[in-house]
Design a protein around this motif. Structure first.
Motif, PDB file in Angstrom:
ATOM      1  N   UNK A   1       0.837  -1.212   0.000  1.00  0.00           N
ATOM      2  CA  UNK A   1       0.000   0.000   0.000  1.00  0.00           C
ATOM      3  C   UNK A   1       0.867   1.255   0.000  1.00  0.00           C
ATOM      4  N   UNK A   2       1.972   1.238   0.752  1.00  0.00           N
ATOM      5  CA  UNK A   2       2.879   2.396   0.766  1.00  0.00           C
ATOM      6  C   UNK A   2       3.455   2.649  -0.624  1.00  0.00           C
ATOM      7  N   UNK A   3       3.843   1.573  -1.312  1.00  0.00           N
ATOM      8  CA  UNK A   3       4.368   1.723  -2.673  1.00  0.00           C
ATOM      9  C   UNK A   3       3.291   2.204  -3.629  1.00  0.00           C
ATOM     10  N   UNK A   4       2.061   1.707  -3.435  1.00  0.00           N
ATOM     11  CA  UNK A   4       0.949   2.128  -4.298  1.00  0.00           C
ATOM     12  C   UNK A   4       0.666   3.617  -4.133  1.00  0.00           C
ATOM     13  N   UNK A   5       0.773   4.116  -2.913  1.00  0.00           N
ATOM     14  CA  UNK A   5       0.557   5.558  -2.685  1.00  0.00           C
ATOM     15  C   UNK A   5       1.593   6.384  -3.459  1.00  0.00           C
ATOM     16  N   UNK A   6       2.856   5.955  -3.398  1.00  0.00           N
ATOM     17  CA  UNK A   6       3.912   6.674  -4.118  1.00  0.00           C
ATOM     18  C   UNK A   6       3.660   6.659  -5.619  1.00  0.00           C
ATOM     19  N   UNK A   7       3.230   5.510  -6.128  1.00  0.00           N
ATOM     20  CA  UNK A   7       2.958   5.396  -7.554  1.00  0.00           C
ATOM     21  C   UNK A   7       1.814   6.305  -7.971  1.00  0.00           C
ATOM     22  N   UNK A   8       0.763   6.352  -7.177  1.00  0.00           N
ATOM     23  CA  UNK A   8      -0.379   7.208  -7.507  1.00  0.00           C
ATOM     24  C   UNK A   8      -0.011   8.682  -7.428  1.00  0.00           C
ATOM     25  N   UNK A   9       0.824   9.042  -6.452  1.00  0.00           N
ATOM     26  CA  UNK A   9       1.277  10.435  -6.350  1.00  0.00           C
ATOM     27  C   UNK A   9       2.101  10.830  -7.569  1.00  0.00           C
ATOM     28  N   UNK A  10       2.977   9.908  -7.994  1.00  0.00           N
ATOM     29  CA  UNK A  10       3.778  10.170  -9.184  1.00  0.00           C
ATOM     30  C   UNK A  10       2.884  10.324 -10.411  1.00  0.00           C
TER      31      UNK A  10
ATOM     32  N   UNK B   1       7.277  17.610 -12.272  1.00  0.00           N
ATOM     33  CA  UNK B   1       8.349  16.633 -12.113  1.00  0.00           C
ATOM     34  C   UNK B   1       8.189  15.924 -10.784  1.00  0.00           C
ATOM     35  N   UNK B   2       8.739  14.722 -10.693  1.00  0.00           N
ATOM     36  CA  UNK B   2       8.681  13.986  -9.438  1.00  0.00           C
ATOM     37  C   UNK B   2       9.392  14.768  -8.337  1.00  0.00           C
ATOM     38  N   UNK B   3      10.445  15.432  -8.677  1.00  0.00           N
ATOM     39  CA  UNK B   3      11.146  16.290  -7.731  1.00  0.00           C
ATOM     40  C   UNK B   3      10.928  17.737  -8.132  1.00  0.00           C
ATOM     41  N   UNK B   4      10.652  18.593  -7.158  1.00  0.00           N
ATOM     42  CA  UNK B   4      10.362  19.986  -7.441  1.00  0.00           C
ATOM     43  C   UNK B   4      11.623  20.842  -7.450  1.00  0.00           C
ATOM     44  N   UNK B   5      12.775  20.238  -7.318  1.00  0.00           N
ATOM     45  CA  UNK B   5      14.015  21.004  -7.276  1.00  0.00           C
ATOM     46  C   UNK B   5      14.304  21.646  -8.628  1.00  0.00           C
TER      47      UNK B   5
END
Length: 289
Positions: free
Chosen positions: A69-78, A87-91
């Protein structure tokens, strides 16, 4: 090949957040049987249980399920960020030609940190072609560099002029001169960088004044060039000038300005003309201009 869909991952995260199939089905606007079937199919493909379902619609998350579930959250956020063009990173990445980076990159990062504290900025160094490629492909947002190798879809804004210097051994015939011309240097073997764009540019400078120097050696770095010059192997020519009269190996050398007007080069801010509008970019450009 991917077997699970983003929608199925949304279902799994939704069930974990709701704590029950009934509430999750209502929030996700799907029937409870369909939701149950979708989760079962994912579990079958993974050959692991994500949830343990009790009586009625209650559920418990398995140890495997917590990690999934933690990995799924990251994937959905991406996925959300990708759909919103983020971008995945806002830098914000500020690139710099590596030979001048010690003089320009750190001060630029400090100015941006002070004047734009809400913008995360990372520094990156590279050669001309590396920077051009990184700008074109979005890995670098803005670069500080000489304008070499940036043909095509690039914009630039000049920030200052740069004049070259000659690195000489202490016993070189030109070592005591306050300044020299390209014509003076063409009488002696010279040392150039082994970057073909840099070498081509230097050769073009001599051609402008109808000179054809003899290249004795090529160096991969500024300090290698200075060391070679200090040992009398040739005259090094560079637009970068370290504030020291000793090479890395402890050999003294002399640095003499080159005053030929045609040799002056621009140091510019360079960016892709195809980049999307970005208020962060405009703010960074204003600070560094």
């Amino acid at each position: 090949m991917l077997y699970n869909t983003l929608r199925q991952y949304e279902y799994i995260v939704g069930v974990a957040d709701a704590g029950s199939l009934t509430q999750a089905a209502a929030r996700l606007n799907i029937s409870q049987p369909s939701l149950s079937v979708a989760i079962t199919r994912v579990e079958q493909r993974l050959e692991n249980l994500i949830f343990v379902r009790g009586k009625g619609a209650s559920i418990e998350v398995t140890p495997f399920g917590h990690g999934f579930i933690a990995s799924a959250r990251e994937l959905l956020e991406l996925a959300v960020n990708m759909e919103q063009g983020q971008a995945a990173s806002q830098a914000f990445v500020l690139g710099c030609f590596e030979d001048i980076a010690p003089w320009y990159l750190a001060p630029a990062l400090m100015r941006l940190s002070t004047q734009l504290p809400d913008v995360t900025v990372q520094g990156s160094e590279g050669r001309f072609l590396d920077l051009a490629c990184d700008l074109a492909e979005g890995r670098v947002d803005l670069a500080i560099s000489y304008d070499l190798g940036f043909d095509g879809n690039f914009e630039r804004r000049k920030i200052e002029d740069a004049s070259p210097v000659a690195f000489l051994s202490t016993d070189h015939p030109l070592a005591k001169k306050p300044s020299v011309e390209l014509g003076d240097l063409a009488q002696y073997p010279i040392i150039l960088f082994n970057d073909h764009l840099s070498e081509g540019y230097m050769r073009s400078l001599f051609e402008r004044v109808q000179l054809a120097p003899v290249v004795r050696q090529r160096a991969a770095s500024l300090e290698m060039m200075r060391s070679l010059a200090a040992h009398g192997i040739g005259v090094g020519i560079s637009y970068s000038c370290p504030p020291t009269d000793v090479s890395y190996d402890g050999k003294p050398l002399v640095t003499v300005p080159i005053r030929t007007p045609q040799a002056t080069a621009d140091i510019s801010l360079i960016w892709s003309s195809l980049r999307a509008p970005d208020p962060h970019f405009d703010a960074v450009l204003k600070v560094l201009s």
